[in-house]
Every structure is written in structure tokens, then in C-alpha cells.
Scaffold this active site. Structure first.
Site, PDB file in Angstrom:
ATOM      1  N   LYS A 249       0.847  -1.083   0.103  1.00  0.00           N
ATOM      2  CA  LYS A 249       0.064  -0.045   0.049  1.00  0.00           C
ATOM      3  C   LYS A 249       0.854   1.132  -0.321  1.00  0.00           C
ATOM      4  CE  LYS A 249      -1.685   2.828   2.770  1.00  0.00           C
ATOM      5  NZ  LYS A 249      -1.881   4.060   1.985  1.00  0.00           N
TER       6      LYS A 249
ATOM      7  N   GLU B 230      10.409   1.023  10.104  1.00  0.00           N
ATOM      8  CA  GLU B 230      11.440   1.987  10.046  1.00  0.00           C
ATOM      9  C   GLU B 230      10.572   3.329  10.092  1.00  0.00           C
ATOM     10  OE1 GLU B 230      14.322   1.496   9.432  1.00  0.00           O
ATOM     11  OE2 GLU B 230      14.564  -0.404   8.654  1.00  0.00           O
TER      12      GLU B 230
ATOM     13  N   CYS C 213      13.811  10.668   6.502  1.00  0.00           N
ATOM     14  CA  CYS C 213      13.823  10.306   7.906  1.00  0.00           C
ATOM     15  C   CYS C 213      15.046  10.369   8.450  1.00  0.00           C
ATOM     16  CB  CYS C 213      13.391   8.598   7.691  1.00  0.00           C
ATOM     17  SG  CYS C 213      14.622   7.728   6.827  1.00  0.00           S
TER      18      CYS C 213
ATOM     19  N   GLU D  11       9.781  15.307  15.022  1.00  0.00           N
ATOM     20  CA  GLU D  11      10.161  15.374  13.973  1.00  0.00           C
ATOM     21  C   GLU D  11       9.478  16.352  13.211  1.00  0.00           C
ATOM     22  OE1 GLU D  11       9.085  11.716  11.457  1.00  0.00           O
ATOM     23  OE2 GLU D  11      11.156  12.086  10.724  1.00  0.00           O
TER      24      GLU D  11
HETATM   25  P1  NAD Z   1       2.825   8.052   7.742  1.00  0.00           P
HETATM   26  O1  NAD Z   1       2.905   7.485   9.229  1.00  0.00           O
HETATM   27  O2  NAD Z   1       1.576   9.214   8.080  1.00  0.00           O
HETATM   28  O3  NAD Z   1       2.305   7.039   6.894  1.00  0.00           O
HETATM   29  C1  NAD Z   1       2.959   6.093   6.249  1.00  0.00           C
HETATM   30  C2  NAD Z   1       2.161   5.075   5.426  1.00  0.00           C
HETATM   31  O4  NAD Z   1       1.269   4.703   6.837  1.00  0.00           O
HETATM   32  C3  NAD Z   1       1.209   5.798   4.369  1.00  0.00           C
HETATM   33  O5  NAD Z   1       0.911   4.816   3.266  1.00  0.00           O
HETATM   34  C4  NAD Z   1      -0.164   5.880   5.202  1.00  0.00           C
HETATM   35  O6  NAD Z   1      -1.277   6.016   4.127  1.00  0.00           O
HETATM   36  C5  NAD Z   1      -0.157   4.707   5.967  1.00  0.00           C
HETATM   37  N1  NAD Z   1      -0.898   4.916   7.304  1.00  0.00           N
HETATM   38  C6  NAD Z   1      -1.117   6.013   7.927  1.00  0.00           C
HETATM   39  N2  NAD Z   1      -2.227   5.970   9.052  1.00  0.00           N
HETATM   40  C7  NAD Z   1      -2.314   4.377   9.066  1.00  0.00           C
HETATM   41  C8  NAD Z   1      -2.810   3.626   9.875  1.00  0.00           C
HETATM   42  N3  NAD Z   1      -3.759   3.948  10.957  1.00  0.00           N
HETATM   43  N4  NAD Z   1      -2.816   2.208   9.693  1.00  0.00           N
HETATM   44  C9  NAD Z   1      -2.025   1.947   8.663  1.00  0.00           C
HETATM   45  N5  NAD Z   1      -1.386   2.780   7.816  1.00  0.00           N
HETATM   46  C10 NAD Z   1      -1.641   3.809   8.063  1.00  0.00           C
HETATM   47  O7  NAD Z   1       3.964   8.585   7.210  1.00  0.00           O
HETATM   48  P2  NAD Z   1       4.056   9.779   6.201  1.00  0.00           P
HETATM   49  O8  NAD Z   1       3.889  11.201   6.784  1.00  0.00           O
HETATM   50  O9  NAD Z   1       3.558   9.170   4.694  1.00  0.00           O
HETATM   51  O10 NAD Z   1       5.990   9.685   5.981  1.00  0.00           O
HETATM   52  C11 NAD Z   1       6.610  10.520   6.714  1.00  0.00           C
HETATM   53  C12 NAD Z   1       7.129   9.595   7.957  1.00  0.00           C
HETATM   54  O11 NAD Z   1       7.722   8.344   7.580  1.00  0.00           O
HETATM   55  C13 NAD Z   1       8.259  10.306   8.862  1.00  0.00           C
HETATM   56  O12 NAD Z   1       7.954  10.084  10.159  1.00  0.00           O
HETATM   57  C14 NAD Z   1       9.492   9.753   8.326  1.00  0.00           C
HETATM   58  O13 NAD Z   1      10.535   9.803   9.176  1.00  0.00           O
HETATM   59  C15 NAD Z   1       9.149   8.203   8.067  1.00  0.00           C
HETATM   60  N6  NAD Z   1      10.130   7.481   7.314  1.00  0.00           N
HETATM   61  C16 NAD Z   1      10.866   6.640   7.780  1.00  0.00           C
HETATM   62  C17 NAD Z   1      11.802   6.223   7.110  1.00  0.00           C
HETATM   63  C18 NAD Z   1      12.866   5.133   7.694  1.00  0.00           C
HETATM   64  O14 NAD Z   1      13.399   4.250   6.838  1.00  0.00           O
HETATM   65  N7  NAD Z   1      12.984   5.021   9.145  1.00  0.00           N
HETATM   66  C19 NAD Z   1      11.670   6.299   5.574  1.00  0.00           C
HETATM   67  C20 NAD Z   1      11.068   7.277   4.996  1.00  0.00           C
HETATM   68  C21 NAD Z   1      10.108   7.989   5.877  1.00  0.00           C
END
Ligand code: NAD
Length: 500
Positions: free
Chosen positions: A198, A273, A307, A404
Site C-alpha cells: 500500500k 522503519e 527520515c 520530527e
Molecule cells: P505516515 O506514518 O503518516 O504514513 C506512512 C504510511 O502509513 C502511508 O502509506 C499511510 O497511508 C499509512 N498509514 C497512515 N495511517 C495508518 C494507519 N492507521 N494504519 C495503517 N497505515 C496507515 O508517514 P508519512 O507522513 O507518509 O511519512 C513520513 C514519515 O515516514 C516520517 O515520520 C519519516 O521519518 C518516516 N520515514 C521513515 C523512514 C525510515 O526508513 N525510517 C523512511 C522514510 C520515511
């Protein structure tokens, strides 16, 4: 803006792709979703460029069923490893072949520079898929001596087998859409798993195209499925689905905790992650020019939507003023504009909502007493742009230092000695990345040992390689992607013991 946002003229292939009635990719074909359509935006203009399906729980059921059938039919997992490797190498070649189309789609949808889309989204994905292809033929267990004492005289020989964990539910964020899809799909497939992916609702397009390329490469139908939709509905339905064996998540710490809780209820394996608040630590033997250039790259790369972005800058007091002055100058000099002109160095953030979140943090910093050395003022006009921002006079009680932001905002603080900076660097709930800038090996190694982070870089920041394990300490995650470590995420260990 340094450049007027004119309408970019996409190639015919990209235009045709955007105009499609996108469905989900399930069982090897595009199928219409059961729910409404979700708009997909161009962050540089704020205009809708495409629509995708807003996945329902029934859509997720169908995708999981397809992945389950593909896993149990054994066509993929029992395939000769050399054939799995060959097919994954072919997938890398197809991503390379279609690289320009994928890069254009990513820049139009995510906003990032076309140079980053070409070099990182496509370039790194190709190398990563090729690298992971090689592991398909190198998965191994061990032979073990055992000391089982009964019955007297019995002899034993034991071994471990590594078996694919099964059906993987993969949920990814929007900051590096194609790379994140590759980071999940390639190791899962190398290990013989099947996948339901997804993508983020903001950036679903390249994942759909990648799924088609998987089929073209020879990956059997049902092995890779993509369901588009929102997190709290489609994502949540996937994470709690009893039909998946493992959930692989990249995203925010807040959502990561929900994913972990949902997974534990079914005892689904999970890896996370998550977010970061990575420190950039500059000792005073470094030239202020080098330090400022390094800090600018650490935070402004991909508009800070990384991230491991270096969002906390600690500079030893003697050179603090010189470094932050140069950093502010560098931030002000960055050219702002749409990603399709590679001369633009700061491109839009991914969405209006995210722009508002980031500017809200800048305001909160100012309200809490931070001084803005560069940026800070709101960008008028269309597109989700935020000026690169440098904050000083900040401390660890402020939200801009603790949370963050995931945007082009850096908070700079002075320090005097190594113990103090190690304490400050670790004064965070995160532990994803850290960089140390110095030429003094003793001091560097002392800090390497003290900093609690999954990746520590010396005289560089944001170094990621297919062969280097990547993941977080503390609330930055559980598990390590990349390298050999990725195999642990997608295999189960089976102990086998022979009596003879
Ligand atoms: P997010 O957590 O809002 O969303 C990530 C994914 O999760 C999306 O596909 C979203 O649709 C889904 N999601 C959201 N709510 C959900 C739920 N309740 N149940 C299941 N899935 C759900 O994050 P974002 O805003 O898309 O991305 C930014 C974040 O990602 C930052 O915190 C960043 O640090 C992190 N990130 C981490 C890494 C790593 O490797 N550690 C890499 C890239 C981004």
C-alpha cells in the site's frame, strides 16, 4: 519564487499514464476499486494530475487472497533461486528502461527535483533491486552440533532452514515513493515471499507502474499486488488482516505504533522503519565552510523530507557563529522552484497539509523564542513551497528540537565538550541517524560509541547503501532493512533435528 511555475509538458507516455482510470493491481491485472476515487496532486501547482482508487477493506481482502494463493501455489517460492534472481535482475533492467518515465511521474507527483527522481528514485531502486536479486541464491542456514543426552547412545545432526515468511503486507510513505516500494518488494521477493503493497495516498503512481513491470519481468501474477488508498482505512485494513504473515512498515512513529499493536494481535511478524530527529555534530577542528555545506546538505536534501534529515545541528562553541552564519547564507541562496527544472534546489513539499504542518512548526519555534536566521516567512502563491529555514537560540524544551518536522527546518545549538554533545544528541526519543564532523579520530570514535543511532556517518550525512543495514534505535523502529540483515525480515528460521 525564483522561477514562475509554468505548466510542465510531460512526455506522451507520462500523460497517458496519468490519464488512466487507475485501479488496484491484484492477481496480475488492474482491477477497479470498490470505493471512491482519490485525487493525486502536483505539489508544484496544487493541481490534480490523476486519480487512484481509494481501497476498501474488500479490496484489501482480494489482494491478500491473491497473494496467499500465489504463495501457496509455490510457483514463486519453490522456483529455483537462480530463476528468482534472474527475474529480479530483469525487473531492475525494466525499471532502468522506463527510468525517464518513472522519474517524470515521481517529480510531477512527489514534487522533488527531476535530478533526484532520476538519480535516487530510479538509480538507487535499480541498484537495490539488482543487489537484492543476488541474495535469492545466497540464503543459507547452519548445521549445528547438539548435546541431546537421551536415549543413551543416540546420535543427532541438526540444521536450520530459512523459509520465506509468507504473505507480506507492506505500507510505505511518500518521501521516496519508488525507493520505498523497492526496499520492501525486492528483499521480500528474493526470499520467496509474496506482497501486498500500500503506497502513501499522496504518491501512489510509481508503485502501480512498478507492479506492472514486475509482471513484465516474469514475476507470476499475485506475487506482487498494489492496493491504493488512505492510511486509516486501506492501510489499517492491511495491517490488521489475519491473512498476512508479516507487516513491513515505513512511516511515522505514531502510525508505526498502531501497526505494531495491530500486528501483535494476530502475532503477525512486523518490522518498523520510523521517524527521526538526527543530530549533526560539528567539532571545532572543522572548517566552518565545510561544516555549513555539510549541514545544509544534511537538512535540505529532498526538502528535509528524509527520515534521517539532520534537523538538529550541534556546533562546538568556538566556531558556532561562523557556521550558522554561513549556513543561513547557504539556505538563502538556494534556488526555489518546481522539481522539473533541475536548476531548482528547493522544490515543493508533498502536500498542502504537510506544508501547513511544517510552517506551523516554524511559527511554534518563533513563539517559543527561537530566532530565525534564514527563511521562516511564508511562501505566497500556488504550490506547497517552504523556504529553507535556520533557527538559533533554541533549546531542548522546544517542539522544534524535540519533534520530527520532516521539512527544510534546522535548529542549531552550541556545545562545549564531547560529553555534553553526546548527552544532547541522545536527548530524544528517536535514534535513526547521526553525523559527526571532525578530523580527530579519537574524538570521532568516542562519539561513535556514545551516540544512540542506527546509522552514524563521519564527515558526511545521509549515506545509504544497499549493502549497509539501515534502521533505528529507540522509537525510530524495529528491525534492519538493506544488506544481509534484510533477509531476517522476510524469512522464518526452522530448526531441523535428525536422530540417527
Ligand atoms: P505516515 O506514518 O503518516 O504514513 C506512512 C504510511 O502509513 C502511508 O502509506 C499511510 O497511508 C499509512 N498509514 C497512515 N495511517 C495508518 C494507519 N492507521 N494504519 C495503517 N497505515 C496507515 O508517514 P508519512 O507522513 O507518509 O511519512 C513520513 C514519515 O515516514 C516520517 O515520520 C519519516 O521519518 C518516516 N520515514 C521513515 C523512514 C525510515 O526508513 N525510517 C523512511 C522514510 C520515511
Amino acid at each position: 519564487m525564483d522561477q514562475t511555475v509554468t505548466d510542465f509538458d510531460p512526455s506522451p507516455a507520462v500523460r497517458a499514464f496519468l490519464a488512466r482510470a487507475h485501479g488496484h493491481f491484484i492477481g496480475g491485472r488492474l482491477v477497479p476499486g470498490g470505493g471512491a476515487a482519490l485525487p493525486v496532486y502536483n505539489p508544484a501547482t496544487g493541481q490534480v494530475i490523476s486519480e487512484v482508487a481509494d481501497g476498501t477493506a474488500a479490496d484489501v481482502d482480494r489482494a491478500v487472497a491473491a497473494a496467499r494463493e500465489a504463495f501457496e501455489s509455490e510457483g514463486w517460492r519453490r522456483m529455483r533461486p537462480a530463476d528468482r534472481e534472474r527475474i529480479l535482475v530483469r525487473l531492475a533492467e525494466l525499471v532502468e528502461r522506463d527510468g525517464e518515465t518513472l522519474a517524470e511521474i515521481e517529480t510531477l507527483n512527489q514534487g522533488k527535483s527531476i535530478a533526484l527522481s532520476r538519480g535516487v528514485e530510479v538509480g538507487h531502486s535499480v541498484e537495490f533491486i539488482r543487489y537484492m536479486a543476488g541474495w535469492a541464491t545466497k540464503i543459507e542456514g547452519s548445521t549445528l552440533d547438539v548435546s541431546i543426552p537421551f536415549p543413551p547412545g543416540a546420535q543427532y545432526r541438526a540444521m536450520t532452514l530459512r523459509e520465506p515468511v509468507g504473505v507480506v503486507g507492506a505500507i510505505i510513505p511518500w518521501n521516496f515513493p519508488l525507493v520505498m516500494a523497492a526496499w520492501k518488494i525486492a528483499p521480500a521477493l528474493a526470499c520467496g515471499c509474496t506482497v501486498v503493497l500500500k503506497p502513501a495516498e499522496e504518491t501512489p503512481l510509481t508503485a502501480l507502474r512498478l507492479a506492472e513491470l514486475c509482471l513484465e519481468a516474469g514475476i507470476p501474477p499475485g506475487v506482487v499486488n498494489v492496493v491504493t488508498g488512505r492510511g486509516e482505512t486501506t492501510g489499517a485494513a492491511l495491517a490488521r488482516h489475519p491473512g498476512i504473515d508479516k507487516v513491513a512498515f515505513t512511516g511515522s512513529t505514531e502510525v508505526g505504533k498502531l501497526i505494531g499493536e495491530a500486528a501483535v494481535r494476530n502475532m503477525t511478524r512486523f518490522s518498523l522503519e520510523l521517524g527521526g530527529k538526527s543530530p549533526v555534530i560539528v567539532l571545532d577542528d572543522v572548517s566552518p565552510d565545510v561544516a555549513a555545506e555539510g549541514a545544509a546538505a544534511a537538512i535540505f536534501f529532498n526538502q528535509g523530507q528524509v527520515c534521517t534529515a539532520g534537523s538538529r545541528l550541534y556546533v562546538q562553541s568556538r566556531i558556532f557563529d561562523q557556521v550558522v552564519e554561513r549556513l543561513a547564507g547557504a539556505a538563502q541562496a538556494l534556488r526555489i522552484g518546481p522539481g522539473w527544472d533541475p536548476a531548482n534546489q528547493i522544490n515543493p513539499l508533498v502536500s498542502r497539509r504537510h506544508k501547513e504542518r511544517v510552517t506551523g512548526y516554524i511559527r511554534s519555534g518563533a513563539e517559543e523564542g527561537a530566532r530565525i536566521l534564514a527563511g521562516g516567512d511564508e511562501y505566497a502563491g500556488e504550490g506547497f513551497f517552504v523556504r529553507p529555514t535556520v533557527l538559533v537560540d533554541v533549546d531542548h524544551r522546544m517542539k522544534v528540537v524535540r519533534e520530527e518536522i520532516f521539512g527544510p527546518v534546522i535548529a542549531a545549538m552550541p556545545f562545549d565538550d564531547l560529553d555534553e554533545v553526546a548527552r544532547k544528541a541522545n536527548d530524544t526519543s528517536f535514534g535513526l541517524g547521526a553525523s559527526i564532523w571532525s578530523n580527530d579520530h579519537r574524538k570521532i570514535m568516542a562519539l561513535v560509541g556514545k551516540v544512540k543511532a542506527g546509522s552514524v556517518w563521519v564527515n558526511a550525512h545521509n549515506l545509504v547503501d544497499a549493502n549497509l543495514p539501515f534502521g533505528g534505535f529507540k522509537q525510530s523502529g524495529i528491525g534492519r532493512e538493506m544488506g544481509r540483515a534484510a533477509l531476517d525480515l522476510y524469512t522464518e528460521t526452522k530448526s531441523v533435528c535428525f536422530a540417527y
